[in-house]
Design a protein around this motif. Structure first.
Motif, PDB file in Angstrom:
ATOM      1  N   ALA A   6     117.557   8.267  33.664  1.00 35.87           N
ATOM      2  CA  ALA A   6     117.262   9.700  33.762  1.00 35.87           C
ATOM      3  C   ALA A   6     115.835   9.883  34.267  1.00 35.87           C
ATOM      4  N   TYR A   7     115.667  10.749  35.252  1.00 41.42           N
ATOM      5  CA  TYR A   7     114.366  10.990  35.882  1.00 41.42           C
ATOM      6  C   TYR A   7     113.990  12.457  35.677  1.00 41.42           C
ATOM      7  N   PRO A   8     112.933  12.731  34.882  1.00 40.08           N
ATOM      8  CA  PRO A   8     112.550  14.123  34.612  1.00 40.08           C
ATOM      9  C   PRO A   8     111.493  14.632  35.599  1.00 40.08           C
ATOM     10  N   PHE A   9     111.598  15.915  35.968  1.00 35.57           N
ATOM     11  CA  PHE A   9     110.633  16.557  36.860  1.00 35.57           C
ATOM     12  C   PHE A   9     110.421  17.995  36.407  1.00 35.57           C
ATOM     13  N   ARG A  40     124.266  13.728  37.344  1.00 35.50           N
ATOM     14  CA  ARG A  40     124.219  15.040  36.700  1.00 35.50           C
ATOM     15  C   ARG A  40     122.801  15.596  36.734  1.00 35.50           C
ATOM     16  N   ILE A  41     122.713  16.915  36.826  1.00 32.16           N
ATOM     17  CA  ILE A  41     121.418  17.617  36.832  1.00 32.16           C
ATOM     18  C   ILE A  41     121.380  18.537  35.618  1.00 32.16           C
ATOM     19  N   TYR A  42     120.328  18.389  34.788  1.00 30.40           N
ATOM     20  CA  TYR A  42     120.198  19.191  33.573  1.00 30.40           C
ATOM     21  C   TYR A  42     118.899  20.000  33.592  1.00 30.40           C
ATOM     22  N   ASN A  43     118.950  21.165  32.968  1.00 30.15           N
ATOM     23  CA  ASN A  43     117.751  21.889  32.552  1.00 30.15           C
ATOM     24  C   ASN A  43     117.508  21.481  31.103  1.00 30.15           C
ATOM     25  N   THR A  44     116.448  20.708  30.858  1.00 28.43           N
ATOM     26  CA  THR A  44     116.225  20.183  29.503  1.00 28.43           C
ATOM     27  C   THR A  44     115.772  21.263  28.540  1.00 28.43           C
ATOM     28  N   ALA A  51     111.059  24.972  34.269  1.00 28.84           N
ATOM     29  CA  ALA A  51     111.461  24.088  33.170  1.00 28.84           C
ATOM     30  C   ALA A  51     111.372  22.642  33.634  1.00 28.84           C
ATOM     31  N   VAL A  52     111.629  21.717  32.712  1.00 32.41           N
ATOM     32  CA  VAL A  52     111.775  20.304  33.049  1.00 32.41           C
ATOM     33  C   VAL A  52     113.246  20.053  33.384  1.00 32.41           C
ATOM     34  N   TYR A  53     113.470  19.497  34.572  1.00 34.10           N
ATOM     35  CA  TYR A  53     114.831  19.208  35.015  1.00 34.10           C
ATOM     36  C   TYR A  53     115.036  17.697  35.043  1.00 34.10           C
ATOM     37  N   LEU A  54     116.271  17.309  34.766  1.00 38.15           N
ATOM     38  CA  LEU A  54     116.592  15.899  34.630  1.00 38.15           C
ATOM     39  C   LEU A  54     117.660  15.510  35.647  1.00 38.15           C
TER      40      LEU A  54
END
Length: 440
Positions: free
Chosen positions: A138-141, A162-166, A191-194
């Motif tokens: 998982a790579y957070p930005f 998959r793309i998440y809004n953490t 937000a931080v997205y994953l």
């Protein structure tokens, strides 16, 4: 591009005012005859400034970086036209007003051109060519409202992405069983997205993740994301279940007892005063017992007794967040974990204090030891018993027993030994870790 057509008009106008590039020599010769500060000189100066601007604007890559933007802004600020209206005839004054208008348009349009160029240029967040993946990564930005996330991910075999809004715990998009994903996502909330990649096996991947910023300042003030593992609960967002242990104190307070010397035991009138047995009751499910044994020749010495359980819990919590394998009873990780925990909490030693320690799994054998039988004729655990032990920590596997007996004997002739024993059980337990994201 329509917004910079004024530069073409400005260039054409100044060619008429100060000469074209096709006649540079003639223009240079004429310029030498013009006195400094004249209307024609000012025209030529502005033309040269516009020429530099044109060449800069013709190559958008030159002002896609922060340095390039600053250079273009400086050129824009330096673009100016100075004249004395009282000294101009009507034709010159009309040209001067036209130049003023075109320069004003430049000052208004160039920031727009910069904005359009920078915000339409992808800014790299992550590039990993030929990245070997064996498990989910998982790579957070951190992304802001108005940004655009851009993905280009290729894998050898089908993978799940998959793309998440953490922040909201929302799944934005998923790409199941794909070998290539090339897509862009408009960001609605800061937000931080994953970006999560599940390779479903061992394989290589080419990962290229970028974004288009919502403003020039945003492009050059990128925020980073740090992660840390914290305790979670079942059902938390992307929580990980890991094998762990639950530690439980087996004594409300340290067991304290005196082992008399051989000489004093002989004259004390107390049978087997040089020996002691401690029965340890094992909670259901416990696979191991960890103990701390402190031996002293000074009855008043208390050291750090009573904190063994708390110290183990603190050390275990620290180890857990370091990502070290916690407890797998079918492998060597359990033993390694206990060695690490016990090694960090060793009791202080006294060189002159030592006893014999025996571990019995049988109540009958333990009673015979307490009654004075020769230990050499008894059945005790060779692996976990120690002759002449000093203060130490240790581990004893329960082997399914509900009670373990620890026997102690002082073989010293002249000196008493004072023993302080603490014990903790280790019960296999499922624990949960989740990731916390910190924007820097």
């Amino acid at each position: 591009m329509k917004r910079i057509l004024f530069l073409i008009a400005l260039s054409a106008f100044f060619m008429a005012c100060g000469g074209s590039k096709s006649s540079d020599k003639q223009s240079s010769s004429q310029a030498e005859t013009v006195t400094e500060g004249s209307f024609e000189s000012e025209c030529r100066k502005v033309y040269q400034q516009v020429d530099v601007l044109q060449r800069k604007l013709a190559d958008p890559q030159q002002y896609a970086t922060q340095q390039g933007v600053e250079e273009l802004r400086k050129l824009d600020q330096e673009l100016s036209f100075h004249y004395n209206a009282a000294e101009l005839d009507s034709a010159e004054y009309a040209k001067a007003r036209q130049i003023d208008s075109l320069i004003a348009e430049a000052h208004k349009s160039i920031p727009y051109v910069i904005q359009q160029n920078v915000c339409n240029t992808p800014h790299i967040l992550l590039q990993k060519p030929e990245e070997l993946l064996s498990e989910t990564q998982a790579y957070p930005f951190y992304l802001e409202r108005g940004d655009k996330l851009m993905l280009h991910i290729e894998t050898e075999k089908p993978a799940d992405i998959r793309i998440y809004n953490t922040n909201s715990h929302q799944l934005l998009k998923s790409y199941i069983g794909k070998k290539m994903v090339k897509d862009s996502i408009a960001i609605q909330f800061s937000a931080v997205y994953l970006v999560e990649i599940n390779p479903k096996g061992r394989q290589y991947a080419n990962i290229d993740i970028a974004y288009k910023p919502n403003s020039v300042n945003r492009a050059f003030e990128t925020k980073t994301v740090e992660t840390r593992e914290v305790e979670g609960q079942k059902g938390d967002f992307r929580v990980k279940a890991i094998p762990g242990i639950k530690m439980q104190n087996l004594f409300e307070e340290p067991r304290k007892f005196t082992l008399r010397s051989q000489l004093k035991a002989a004259f004390s009138g107390t049978t087997n005063a040089d020996r002691a047995i401690v029965a340890i009751q094992i909670p259901a499910g416990a696979k191991d017992v960890m103990y701390s044994l402190r031996i002293s020749t000074n009855e008043g010495s208390r050291s750090s007794d009573g904190h063994f359980g708390d110290n183990l819990a603190k050390s275990y919590k620290k180890v857990k967040f370091l990502g070290i394998p916690l407890y797998e009873r079918s492998s060597s990780h359990g033993s390694s974990l206990f060695e690490l925990l016990l090694g960090e909490n060793q009791p202080p030693r006294e060189e002159e204090a030592y006893i014999n320690m025996y571990v019995f799994y049988s109540a009958d054998q333990a009673k015979k030891f307490q009654d004075g039988a020769n230990p050499a004729k008894l059945q005790y655990s060779i692996d976990y018993s120690t002759i002449g032990t000093q203060s130490c920590n240790g581990r004893i596997p329960t082997k399914g027993n509900r009670t373990i007996y620890m026997g102690y004997q002082n073989e010293r002739v002249r000196y008493n030994n004072y023993v302080f024993l603490e014990a903790v059980s280790a019960v296999p337990n499922t624990e949960y870790l989740k990731t916390e994201y910190i924007v820097k």
